[in-house]
Design an enzyme around this catalytic site. Sequence first.
Site, mmCIF file in Angstrom:
data_model
loop_
_atom_site.group_PDB
_atom_site.id
_atom_site.type_symbol
_atom_site.label_atom_id
_atom_site.label_comp_id
_atom_site.label_asym_id
_atom_site.label_seq_id
_atom_site.Cartn_x
_atom_site.Cartn_y
_atom_site.Cartn_z
ATOM 1 N N HIS B 159 0.857 -0.969 0.325
ATOM 2 C CA HIS B 159 0.219 0.139 -0.072
ATOM 3 C C HIS B 159 1.228 1.560 0.212
ATOM 4 O O HIS B 159 0.316 2.463 0.381
ATOM 5 C CB HIS B 159 -1.203 -0.104 1.450
ATOM 6 N N ASP B 194 -2.677 -10.641 -2.606
ATOM 7 C CA ASP B 194 -3.191 -10.151 -0.729
ATOM 8 C C ASP B 194 -4.304 -9.700 -1.550
ATOM 9 O O ASP B 194 -4.689 -9.806 -2.466
ATOM 10 C CB ASP B 194 -2.439 -8.996 -0.734
ATOM 11 N N HIS B 196 -5.726 -7.350 0.017
ATOM 12 C CA HIS B 196 -6.421 -5.931 -0.874
ATOM 13 C C HIS B 196 -6.117 -5.811 -2.071
ATOM 14 O O HIS B 196 -4.680 -6.144 -2.241
ATOM 15 C CB HIS B 196 -5.879 -4.608 -0.205
ATOM 16 N N ASP B 283 -4.537 -13.419 3.970
ATOM 17 C CA ASP B 283 -5.523 -13.019 4.312
ATOM 18 C C ASP B 283 -6.661 -12.183 3.482
ATOM 19 O O ASP B 283 -7.681 -12.518 4.011
ATOM 20 C CB ASP B 283 -5.066 -10.983 4.406
#
Lengths: 343, 343
Positions: B159, B194, B196, B283
């Site tokens: 991120h 991931d 995200h 995740d």
Amino acid sequence: MKIFHSSKHAAHYPRNFLVNGVLKPNPETPERAEALLAAALAAGHEEVEPRADMDLGPLAAVHTPEYLSFLAGIHERWRRIEGASAEVVPNIHPNGRHGGYPDSAVGQAGYHMADTACPISQGTWPAAVASAQAAVAASREVLDGAAAAYALCRPPGHHAFADMAGGFCYLNNSAIAAQTLRARHDRVAILDVDLHHGNGTQGIFYGRDDVLTVSLHADPARFYPFFWGHAHERGEGAGIGYNFNLPLARGTGDEGFLAALERGLHRIRAFAPGALVVALGLDAHKDDPLAGLALSTDGFERIGTAIARLGLPSALVQEGGYLTAALGANLCAFLRGFETAGT
Amino acid sequence: MKIFHSSKHAAHYPRNFLVNGVLKPNPETPERAEALLAAALAAGHEEVEPRADMDLGPLAAVHTPEYLSFLAGIHERWRRIEGASAEVVPNIHPNGRHGGYPDSAVGQAGYHMADTACPISQGTWPAAVASAQAAVAASREVLDGAAAAYALCRPPGHHAFADMAGGFCYLNNSAIAAQTLRARHDRVAILDVDLHHGNGTQGIFYGRDDVLTVSLHADPARFYPFFWGHAHERGEGAGIGYNFNLPLARGTGDEGFLAALERGLHRIRAFAPGALVVALGLDAHKDDPLAGLALSTDGFERIGTAIARLGLPSALVQEGGYLTAALGANLCAFLRGFETAGT
């Protein structure tokens, strides 16, 4: 002088905001407006409730429909998020790194809110609309021939961009007033004497040459709103040369402020506007809790006088200024200085 | 497989972050890395401490000097603000509306931090540097001839933009790994599995055609990071067509994920890269507290196998994945699937 004011502001009562990472009580309280109103009435000014049937046209002339739709509906959408806080508070921001317009409530909050000082509760939208409509009503009073009118706006407006809330502000009342005055004046000037830079106002008119924006404020190098308000920000495109920032050293008092004000007034005269909006913050006072500049109550009277000598039809729009024993007196001093300038 | 890992991560222990306006415990804890390491060692993988004398060159090849200077110094500057919180947390953001680079600590925090999920404490900078250096070491292992190497990075990185932290991330380990691999490969692909979207990675390479970025993730329409990760984001300038987002419906399980993965792998084959970086978030598992997708442990093994069949020298870089009973097993399943693909 006529005071345009709506009691609907009281439904907006923001609770907290983050200061240097710590939650603090939000100073933009209903009591501010009550203190200002009581003092102005005691000084003989006349309260006028703006008509309740005004449409959103003057607001939409300044703010994007995307943003107005967000403001009107976000609290209801936020309430439907399980476990969400009572007030809408952003927690992620696009910060200008590419990225599209988000679908979700959390994403839109970060897109349309610059900081944690503009929480949105159930009463925020109606209060912000009533506040903006007071500014519209004062501007129309001026368009109708009054030398001046005062809009006791709460919440304030000058940190609100065309599509972004920030710093206790949602709708940019001063920008809306200026745009309203544009109906009959080719050129309108906005003079912002609030302690903080009028970043939203600057942003709204940054590319335009029909509205001159002048702001005096504590130097943003170490003061809110940090990113905006520097002397090198002069406008863009057609607007280059139509934005004038006068950052002042922390602790500047009456003499330093009035000297800078003369430079701002000189620039406004060179623009030969047909009308003026004063973004009338009172938080540059020495006792204000936001503690940036050090004006005296007498200083506000001298500022009022200096501005009135422009001789322009003027909409006076309340911006910041937080609860102190002097808050009401500072407003009355400004209005007294303004009204007696010619005498 | 060699595990590049530094114990310095433990000095970084973020406490809280805002979720829908409410402070929640931050799940990006040292215990995550400890669980991953213990499971990998138990499965027979070999821990290697990255050399401590590495310079900042590989980090500076991806991040701006302005940002690296900010990260290195901001905690010390923040501590000098009277009454400030223990961790650096931003409270005002420029959000892309004009504005310059701020001088003050509070302004720079808002400029360089997208959200409240990347607080900066005293241990953050050394932990982030050690994490990035683990990614560099794994990449060099691959450059030196290893078929694959695993960097157990904490804090994670995907991120983080070139000049902005966000979502538990400070330095973009996967981007740094890809840039390191570019030393001997004209084209490098990054595959991000991931939960995200890898928004920082996308942002870093958005205008480039030498690094293909592919990301599978929960649809950002209603999921972090909201502004980025939509299918229409394809790159800009020379980079158009070199970014490929595969947003997945919330709750997507093994079959849906593997079908989308095949599309991503097909795109990577068409790019004919010399090496691969896997941004290995765990995740997307069904029990992960961030609750977006619904992979099984077996699903991670199948993902590892599918990726290994690309036959590319691969740096595997740990991204997200939060404490559950299955966290370590999910890593081992991925590595097992990856290592046995050819057998």
